[in-house]
Design an enzyme around this catalytic site. Sequence first.
Site, mmCIF file in Angstrom:
data_model
loop_
_atom_site.group_PDB
_atom_site.id
_atom_site.type_symbol
_atom_site.label_atom_id
_atom_site.label_comp_id
_atom_site.label_asym_id
_atom_site.label_seq_id
_atom_site.Cartn_x
_atom_site.Cartn_y
_atom_site.Cartn_z
ATOM 1 N N MET A 25 0.902 -1.148 0.000
ATOM 2 C CA MET A 25 0.000 0.000 0.000
ATOM 3 C C MET A 25 0.945 1.203 0.000
ATOM 4 O O MET A 25 1.438 1.604 1.060
ATOM 5 C CB MET A 25 -0.877 0.009 1.259
ATOM 6 C CG MET A 25 -1.932 -1.082 1.262
ATOM 7 S SD MET A 25 -2.771 -1.218 2.870
ATOM 8 C CE MET A 25 -3.298 0.458 3.177
ATOM 9 N N THR A 26 1.248 1.722 -1.200
ATOM 10 C CA THR A 26 2.267 2.776 -1.299
ATOM 11 C C THR A 26 1.880 4.033 -0.534
ATOM 12 O O THR A 26 2.741 4.714 0.002
ATOM 13 C CB THR A 26 2.564 3.147 -2.769
ATOM 14 O OG1 THR A 26 1.336 3.430 -3.420
ATOM 15 C CG2 THR A 26 3.273 2.018 -3.476
ATOM 16 N N CYS A 27 0.570 4.333 -0.456
ATOM 17 C CA CYS A 27 0.155 5.558 0.245
ATOM 18 C C CYS A 27 0.524 5.499 1.726
ATOM 19 O O CYS A 27 0.755 6.522 2.359
ATOM 20 C CB CYS A 27 -1.339 5.808 0.075
ATOM 21 S SG CYS A 27 -2.344 4.410 0.604
ATOM 22 N N ALA A 28 0.596 4.286 2.277
ATOM 23 C CA ALA A 28 0.911 4.129 3.699
ATOM 24 C C ALA A 28 2.314 3.553 3.922
ATOM 25 O O ALA A 28 2.693 3.292 5.058
ATOM 26 C CB ALA A 28 -0.124 3.215 4.350
ATOM 27 N N ASN A 29 3.082 3.362 2.832
ATOM 28 C CA ASN A 29 4.400 2.727 2.927
ATOM 29 C C ASN A 29 4.303 1.402 3.693
ATOM 30 O O ASN A 29 5.063 1.141 4.618
ATOM 31 C CB ASN A 29 5.426 3.671 3.583
ATOM 32 C CG ASN A 29 5.706 4.879 2.738
ATOM 33 O OD1 ASN A 29 5.598 4.840 1.514
ATOM 34 N ND2 ASN A 29 6.051 5.984 3.365
#
Length: 182
Positions: A147-151
């Site tokens: 989940m790139t938005c949350a690393n």
Amino acid sequence: GDNRAEYLRRIVEVSLVEAVAPQLNAFRAAFEELLPLETCRIWSEQELAYIIVGASVQEDAFWNMEHLSSKIKAQHGYTSESRCFKDLLTFLSELSPENRRIFLMFATGAPTLPLGGFGGLKPPLTVVKKEAPPAPLTANDFMPSVMTCANYLKLPEYSSFEILKQKLDLAMREGQCAFLLS
């Protein structure tokens, strides 16, 4: 006569010099407003790249086990002592500079680390255990996801370092083009 060499030289000159001259001049003019180019002579090319692009001068320091283990979090099924989490840190510490960029694009959506390396990521890179699948499947049958938005890196508990390396390498390269709601 045979003028292919001259033709190729002109194509290269037009596409790599003349075509980008307006953008280069605009960048140079804007940069000069902030910092006179004469002043920049005190920095090496590498340091200047760091100032302009944010590419790290000490990038290697961000990819050693000490930095990785102190800045990447293990949660939801993993601890800093979990074998699979430690395998991940080993995998990351052994990446080539090109593969570091590929991993960062996969995990964070950006090709470089911010100032402070992994410690500069907001939120921090967090590794969580991807839930075990129903039998007869095992964690080895599943790919890691992010989940790139949350690393957030969702990592199955692979049975060996080799399988982790194989799956993560494939996910990094092929996962760039996938967009899944997981």
